[in-house]
Design a protein around this motif. Structure first.
Motif, PDB file in Angstrom:
ATOM      1  N   VAL A  31       0.845  -1.194   0.000  1.00  0.00           N
ATOM      2  CA  VAL A  31       0.000   0.000   0.000  1.00  0.00           C
ATOM      3  C   VAL A  31       0.883   1.249   0.000  1.00  0.00           C
ATOM      4  O   VAL A  31       0.569   2.256   0.617  1.00  0.00           O
ATOM      5  CB  VAL A  31      -0.993  -0.004   1.190  1.00  0.00           C
ATOM      6  CG1 VAL A  31      -2.034  -1.103   1.019  1.00  0.00           C
ATOM      7  CG2 VAL A  31      -0.266  -0.151   2.509  1.00  0.00           C
ATOM      8  N   PHE A  32       1.993   1.157  -0.725  1.00  0.00           N
ATOM      9  CA  PHE A  32       2.928   2.278  -0.788  1.00  0.00           C
ATOM     10  C   PHE A  32       2.274   3.546  -1.314  1.00  0.00           C
ATOM     11  O   PHE A  32       2.739   4.643  -1.029  1.00  0.00           O
ATOM     12  CB  PHE A  32       4.138   1.936  -1.659  1.00  0.00           C
ATOM     13  CG  PHE A  32       5.031   0.878  -1.093  1.00  0.00           C
ATOM     14  CD1 PHE A  32       5.514   0.952   0.202  1.00  0.00           C
ATOM     15  CD2 PHE A  32       5.415  -0.192  -1.874  1.00  0.00           C
ATOM     16  CE1 PHE A  32       6.349  -0.020   0.718  1.00  0.00           C
ATOM     17  CE2 PHE A  32       6.267  -1.171  -1.375  1.00  0.00           C
ATOM     18  CZ  PHE A  32       6.728  -1.086  -0.074  1.00  0.00           C
ATOM     19  N   HIS A  33       1.202   3.410  -2.082  1.00  0.00           N
ATOM     20  CA  HIS A  33       0.528   4.594  -2.627  1.00  0.00           C
ATOM     21  C   HIS A  33       0.046   5.529  -1.515  1.00  0.00           C
ATOM     22  O   HIS A  33      -0.126   6.722  -1.736  1.00  0.00           O
ATOM     23  CB  HIS A  33      -0.643   4.189  -3.532  1.00  0.00           C
ATOM     24  CG  HIS A  33      -1.741   3.491  -2.812  1.00  0.00           C
ATOM     25  ND1 HIS A  33      -1.683   2.138  -2.488  1.00  0.00           N
ATOM     26  CD2 HIS A  33      -2.918   3.956  -2.347  1.00  0.00           C
ATOM     27  CE1 HIS A  33      -2.792   1.811  -1.850  1.00  0.00           C
ATOM     28  NE2 HIS A  33      -3.561   2.888  -1.755  1.00  0.00           N
ATOM     29  N   ARG A  34      -0.130   5.012  -0.327  1.00  0.00           N
ATOM     30  CA  ARG A  34      -0.579   5.841   0.794  1.00  0.00           C
ATOM     31  C   ARG A  34       0.518   6.791   1.282  1.00  0.00           C
ATOM     32  O   ARG A  34       0.241   7.708   2.049  1.00  0.00           O
ATOM     33  CB  ARG A  34      -1.059   4.956   1.941  1.00  0.00           C
ATOM     34  CG  ARG A  34      -2.297   4.170   1.575  1.00  0.00           C
ATOM     35  CD  ARG A  34      -2.759   3.303   2.700  1.00  0.00           C
ATOM     36  NE  ARG A  34      -3.880   2.471   2.264  1.00  0.00           N
ATOM     37  CZ  ARG A  34      -4.351   1.450   2.953  1.00  0.00           C
ATOM     38  NH1 ARG A  34      -3.816   1.136   4.121  1.00  0.00           N
ATOM     39  NH2 ARG A  34      -5.359   0.748   2.487  1.00  0.00           N
ATOM     40  N   LEU A  35       1.754   6.552   0.841  1.00  0.00           N
ATOM     41  CA  LEU A  35       2.869   7.421   1.225  1.00  0.00           C
ATOM     42  C   LEU A  35       3.052   8.603   0.268  1.00  0.00           C
ATOM     43  O   LEU A  35       3.785   9.539   0.577  1.00  0.00           O
ATOM     44  CB  LEU A  35       4.178   6.617   1.243  1.00  0.00           C
ATOM     45  CG  LEU A  35       4.278   5.484   2.247  1.00  0.00           C
ATOM     46  CD1 LEU A  35       5.523   4.660   1.982  1.00  0.00           C
ATOM     47  CD2 LEU A  35       4.300   6.049   3.663  1.00  0.00           C
ATOM     48  N   LEU A  36       2.408   8.548  -0.873  1.00  0.00           N
ATOM     49  CA  LEU A  36       2.651   9.556  -1.903  1.00  0.00           C
ATOM     50  C   LEU A  36       2.296  10.964  -1.439  1.00  0.00           C
ATOM     51  O   LEU A  36       1.232  11.197  -0.857  1.00  0.00           O
ATOM     52  CB  LEU A  36       1.867   9.223  -3.170  1.00  0.00           C
ATOM     53  CG  LEU A  36       2.270   7.932  -3.882  1.00  0.00           C
ATOM     54  CD1 LEU A  36       1.377   7.689  -5.084  1.00  0.00           C
ATOM     55  CD2 LEU A  36       3.733   7.957  -4.286  1.00  0.00           C
ATOM     56  N   TYR A  37       3.208  11.875  -1.708  1.00  0.00           N
ATOM     57  CA  TYR A  37       3.040  13.312  -1.468  1.00  0.00           C
ATOM     58  C   TYR A  37       2.817  13.682  -0.008  1.00  0.00           C
ATOM     59  O   TYR A  37       2.232  14.718   0.286  1.00  0.00           O
ATOM     60  CB  TYR A  37       1.944  13.884  -2.375  1.00  0.00           C
ATOM     61  CG  TYR A  37       2.305  13.701  -3.828  1.00  0.00           C
ATOM     62  CD1 TYR A  37       3.300  14.470  -4.410  1.00  0.00           C
ATOM     63  CD2 TYR A  37       1.696  12.710  -4.589  1.00  0.00           C
ATOM     64  CE1 TYR A  37       3.679  14.274  -5.732  1.00  0.00           C
ATOM     65  CE2 TYR A  37       2.058  12.511  -5.913  1.00  0.00           C
ATOM     66  CZ  TYR A  37       3.048  13.293  -6.477  1.00  0.00           C
ATOM     67  OH  TYR A  37       3.415  13.090  -7.778  1.00  0.00           O
ATOM     68  N   LYS A  38       3.300  12.850   0.895  1.00  0.00           N
ATOM     69  CA  LYS A  38       3.297  13.175   2.319  1.00  0.00           C
ATOM     70  C   LYS A  38       4.710  13.692   2.657  1.00  0.00           C
ATOM     71  O   LYS A  38       5.703  13.034   2.373  1.00  0.00           O
ATOM     72  CB  LYS A  38       2.998  11.942   3.182  1.00  0.00           C
ATOM     73  CG  LYS A  38       1.717  11.211   2.828  1.00  0.00           C
ATOM     74  CD  LYS A  38       0.512  11.949   3.332  1.00  0.00           C
ATOM     75  CE  LYS A  38      -0.761  11.172   3.251  1.00  0.00           C
ATOM     76  NZ  LYS A  38      -1.267  10.829   1.948  1.00  0.00           N
ATOM     77  N   ARG A  39       4.798  14.863   3.238  1.00  0.00           N
ATOM     78  CA  ARG A  39       6.094  15.465   3.577  1.00  0.00           C
ATOM     79  C   ARG A  39       6.819  14.631   4.628  1.00  0.00           C
ATOM     80  O   ARG A  39       6.208  14.142   5.583  1.00  0.00           O
ATOM     81  CB  ARG A  39       5.919  16.881   4.118  1.00  0.00           C
ATOM     82  CG  ARG A  39       5.440  17.834   3.103  1.00  0.00           C
ATOM     83  CD  ARG A  39       6.578  18.356   2.224  1.00  0.00           C
ATOM     84  NE  ARG A  39       5.984  18.822   0.996  1.00  0.00           N
ATOM     85  CZ  ARG A  39       6.425  18.496  -0.205  1.00  0.00           C
ATOM     86  NH1 ARG A  39       7.465  17.741  -0.360  1.00  0.00           N
ATOM     87  NH2 ARG A  39       5.831  18.933  -1.275  1.00  0.00           N
ATOM     88  N   ILE A  40       8.123  14.486   4.444  1.00  0.00           N
ATOM     89  CA  ILE A  40       8.972  13.796   5.416  1.00  0.00           C
ATOM     90  C   ILE A  40       9.350  14.803   6.490  1.00  0.00           C
ATOM     91  O   ILE A  40       9.966  15.829   6.197  1.00  0.00           O
ATOM     92  CB  ILE A  40      10.229  13.223   4.734  1.00  0.00           C
ATOM     93  CG1 ILE A  40       9.823  12.186   3.678  1.00  0.00           C
ATOM     94  CG2 ILE A  40      11.182  12.638   5.765  1.00  0.00           C
ATOM     95  CD1 ILE A  40      10.955  11.749   2.766  1.00  0.00           C
ATOM     96  N   VAL A  41       8.978  14.516   7.724  1.00  0.00           N
ATOM     97  CA  VAL A  41       9.239  15.450   8.814  1.00  0.00           C
ATOM     98  C   VAL A  41      10.394  15.000   9.703  1.00  0.00           C
ATOM     99  O   VAL A  41      10.997  15.826  10.385  1.00  0.00           O
ATOM    100  CB  VAL A  41       7.970  15.720   9.658  1.00  0.00           C
ATOM    101  CG1 VAL A  41       6.915  16.423   8.814  1.00  0.00           C
ATOM    102  CG2 VAL A  41       7.401  14.441  10.247  1.00  0.00           C
ATOM    103  N   ILE A  42      10.697  13.708   9.702  1.00  0.00           N
ATOM    104  CA  ILE A  42      11.823  13.189  10.481  1.00  0.00           C
ATOM    105  C   ILE A  42      12.564  12.170   9.639  1.00  0.00           C
ATOM    106  O   ILE A  42      11.954  11.277   9.040  1.00  0.00           O
ATOM    107  CB  ILE A  42      11.358  12.525  11.796  1.00  0.00           C
ATOM    108  CG1 ILE A  42      10.655  13.540  12.692  1.00  0.00           C
ATOM    109  CG2 ILE A  42      12.536  11.869  12.528  1.00  0.00           C
ATOM    110  CD1 ILE A  42      10.025  12.937  13.926  1.00  0.00           C
TER     111      ILE A  42
END
Length: 120
Positions: free
Chosen positions: A67-78
């Motif tokens: 379900v890697f698509h759920r990671l798309l375009y989420k900013r990396i904060v750490i």
């Protein structure tokens, strides 16, 4: 094969976001908005904000769904870096862990924007 590059190098992923995920028969490639790429050939763990874990063994043919698509375009904060794991914590609380293994074969590689190529 090798540990991940130093934290000072890996911090370049801070505030970046995964824009594409490519599944290959023996790996998975994460392409970031900045143009950086990580190709993992060992294993990857995706943890959703609710704690659900989705392990992905790159060489397994009959693994769990991805379900890697759920990671798309989420900013990396750490960005967390240990010798054999690279952890990206996203703004929504999800986590992506990329694993390296010591041994004679590479676990993947990282391509930075300026063409730097690092094998891990």
């Amino acid at each position: 094969m090798h540990p991940f590059p130093p934290a000072s190098t890996m911090n370049a992923f801070h505030e970046d976001a995964v824009s594409q995920v490519w599944l290959d028969p023996y790996g998975v490639r994460f392409i970031f908005e900045s143009g950086k790429q990580i190709y993992a050939e060992s294993s990857v763990l995706h943890i959703e904000p609710n704690g659900t874990e989705w392990p992905f063994e790159c060489a397994a043919q009959a693994g769990a769904p991805v379900v890697f698509h759920r990671l798309l375009y989420k900013r990396i904060v750490i960005v967390g870096r240990e010798e054999l794991s690279l952890t990206f914590r996203m703004e929504d609380g999800s986590t992506l862990v990329i694993v390296s293994e010591l041994g004679p074969y590479e676990s993947g590689h990282i391509i930075m924007c300026k063409g730097d190529f690092t094998v891990f």
